[in-house]
Each structure stands twice: as structure tokens, then as C-alpha cells.
Write a protein that holds these residues in place. Sequence first.
Motif, short mmCIF file in Angstrom:
data_model
loop_
_atom_site.label_atom_id
_atom_site.label_comp_id
_atom_site.label_asym_id
_atom_site.label_seq_id
_atom_site.Cartn_x
_atom_site.Cartn_y
_atom_site.Cartn_z
N PRO A 106 16.03 7.42 -5.95
CA PRO A 106 16.07 6.20 -6.76
C PRO A 106 17.43 6.04 -7.45
O PRO A 106 18.05 7.01 -7.89
N THR A 143 12.93 4.06 -10.18
CA THR A 143 11.91 5.10 -10.00
C THR A 143 10.53 4.50 -9.74
O THR A 143 9.81 4.94 -8.82
N CYS A 146 10.36 3.09 -6.31
CA CYS A 146 10.37 4.17 -5.31
C CYS A 146 9.01 4.86 -5.22
O CYS A 146 8.58 5.26 -4.14
N MET A 200 13.37 13.25 -8.56
CA MET A 200 13.00 12.98 -9.95
C MET A 200 13.78 13.82 -10.94
O MET A 200 13.43 13.86 -12.12
#
Length: 427
Positions: free
Chosen positions: A344, A348, A351, A369
Motif C-alpha cells: 500500500p 491500506t 488494499c 503492514m
Amino acid sequence: MEIELQNVKGTKDFLPNEQIIRNKIISVLRKNFENYGYLPMETPILNSFDLLSYKYEDGAEILSEIYKFQDQGKRDLGLRFDLTVPFCKVIGLNQDLTMPFRRYEIGKVFRDGPVKLGRAREFYQCDIDVVGIDGRAIEVEQMLMAKNTFLELNLPVYIKWNNRKLMSGILSYADIPENLIDKTISLIDRLEKISYKELVFEFSKLNVNEEKVKQIMDLFNKNLNEYNELFKDSQIQILREGLSECNELNDLINDLDLSDSCVFSPKLARGLSIYTGTVFEFFDKQNRISSSLGGGGRYNRIITDFMDNGQSYPAVGLCFGLEPIYAILQSQEKSSFVDVFIVPMGTTIECLKLATILRNNNIKTLVEMSNKKVKKSFEYANKINIKYVVVVGSNEIESGQFALKNMQTGEQVNVTLPEMLEIFSKI
């Protein structure tokens, strides 16, 4: 107190890149087992020592390899060393099973024996067994299944086969006393593993002199046609039965076009005295590992003796050795559990939604992440062998066009979501 961090000898931790390969092997085995009508089953690792040692003499090599201990009630227990003896116990405890009964089991077994490549002390066995069918047809079907299963694993094998009745009959022909036949067979099974001098010494412990050893070696160095000629008029019943079974199995091997993968090996005994007829083992055609990749055979007495109800329970089974198979495949396969890595760029939530769509289409998807930069994300994907990476920013979300990069070829293509799904459906 300081603890030294190490594994017990003969055991190993398998990290994800290794376990992926092992899971693939098990998946292929399970699929083929079920394709041939074998049903899943599971038995306890803990067993009574009396059960595990049943049918073996005190000097049997396998008894020295059983992990034996007592529980708090002072009962003698052991860790199972194979899956066959527990299977026999299941048949004895469940006398209402419909025969013939086919089962497979994939589980850990334990042997306190030598450690080498492809041989550990804690390892998986992957077994099939059928009880209630006699004859050579089921035996050759298991050999055929094994060959095809190994081919699906991209591991061509050749199959050594023999017959324990034939071996016993030949030894009777050589005037070996009946009470020494099993021990002599165990020595013959080791002919390719020990020197001639060592062999003569081991036979001397059985009061068999060197002249007799030479006779035995000559007798076990013939082909099936030579045995047919040599023993055509023999009156030794077990020899006639063994030779007849060998000829019948050999005809089936030829009829099913298995002859290019099968080798008659009169020295092969499979070690354990439970075998009563046909025995076979599987070996890598490229000889990347010296030990067998599995094997099996017919064992008609052990379940019959367990049941002890006046009925006969013929049985035959085979075992695939996960450890030696893995030892070969791990050296030639790069694997990943992830199909695509989504990176991303301030997107986020979007995604995670994209990842959900991909996962719903059985595409193994990982979302970055940990705020890695794009360059670091690509390095990470390379390290764990992820094939595709897609970087998703606001422009990609607005346009519906995604730059999908193949990390193996370096090729990058712009695709829509439906086009991306089409690409992944083909891998």
C-alpha cells in the motif's frame, strides 16, 4: 540455569519454506491414497510396549530402537516405531469393520536408531494398508500407485521386489535349520551394506561356516528364470509357493507395463520378520540418496494372530518415507506460500479490500503492514520467493489499473482486477 538451545539428535525444526514442500508432498500422497479408495485414520503415538514388541524376538533389531519408558502407574509404554502395528490393533478392537478394509494414515513415528541423510529419529510415515485381500493383484496395484505418486512428485523411482517365502525356501534348500532362517534372512538383507568379511563373521555367530556362506551368496545371486530352472522339481513346499507367487507377480508387472520400473531382487527382505510373501522398496532413479524412499509387502500372519478367532486376515501395505522424499525435493524446489504481495502507498484500507477479493478467489495474498519502503518491500518479496508484487497508490485505485510485477522474470504489466484474477487462475 543456562539452557543450550539445540534440537535433540535426530530431530529438526522445519521453517516455513521447508514445511511448504513437506505439506505439498503430504497433499500429493493424500490425494493419491484417496484416489485408490483408502480411508483416513489416526492412531495414538503412545502404545503399550507389549503391543509394540508383539511378534518380535528379544534380539530383533527394531526392539533396540523403540523409545521405552514407564508412566506414573509403572506401566511399560513406548512410542510407536511404525504405523502397521497400531493398525493391527485397530482391526483387533473393531471386529465389525467391513472387509476388505483399506486405510491410510500419515503420522509421526520414532526410532532410536542411526541418523543420516533421509533418516531421522522423529519422522513421518505415510502408510496405506488393506486387510482382507490375498493374491498378487492388490500387491501390483500398490506398486503401480507408488510409481504414479512418485511421478506426480517429479521423482521417478525404480521398485525392487522379492518374496519372503522364496527366501525361506532357498535357505531350506541350502540346509539352513528352520530356527535360523529369519536371522539368516536378516543377514542376507544386509549383503549390499556390509563387506564380505563382516558377513562371514556375522554368519559365524550362527555356526554357519564360510563354505556355506559362499553357497548362500551364490544362491541369492540368480534371476527369476534361473530359479525356475533350478527349482522346477523341488519338493520344498514353501519354495514352490514363493516361486509361484513371484512368477504370478512378474506376469502382472509385465502386463501392466511396469517392467521398466521394477527389478527382481532376491536379496531384498525388508528386514522385519512380519512379512510373509511379496516385499518391495522404492529407490530414486537418479541415486541422489542411497536409502529407500519407502516400501512394503504382504504380512498375512500378524492380524490373524491378533484376532485369534479361527479366521484368516491377509494384509498388504506400503509406506512412503516423507524424510528421504523431502531430502531430495528440498534441494530442487524453491517454494513460497504466497502468490502476491500487495504494497500500500497510503491505501491500506483499499488494499485490504483488494486482498479479500483475491483470497476469495483462492489466491494466497499478503499485505505489507510494517511501513516498508517500496525498495525494501521488493527485497522482502525476493527473500521469501513471492512471485508477484503489486504496489497500490491512489492513482491505481482511481484508474482501476494495477502494475503487477513478476519477480522471477522482472516483467511488469498493467492489468485490471479481472485481468489480474485471470493471470492468477493459471498459476
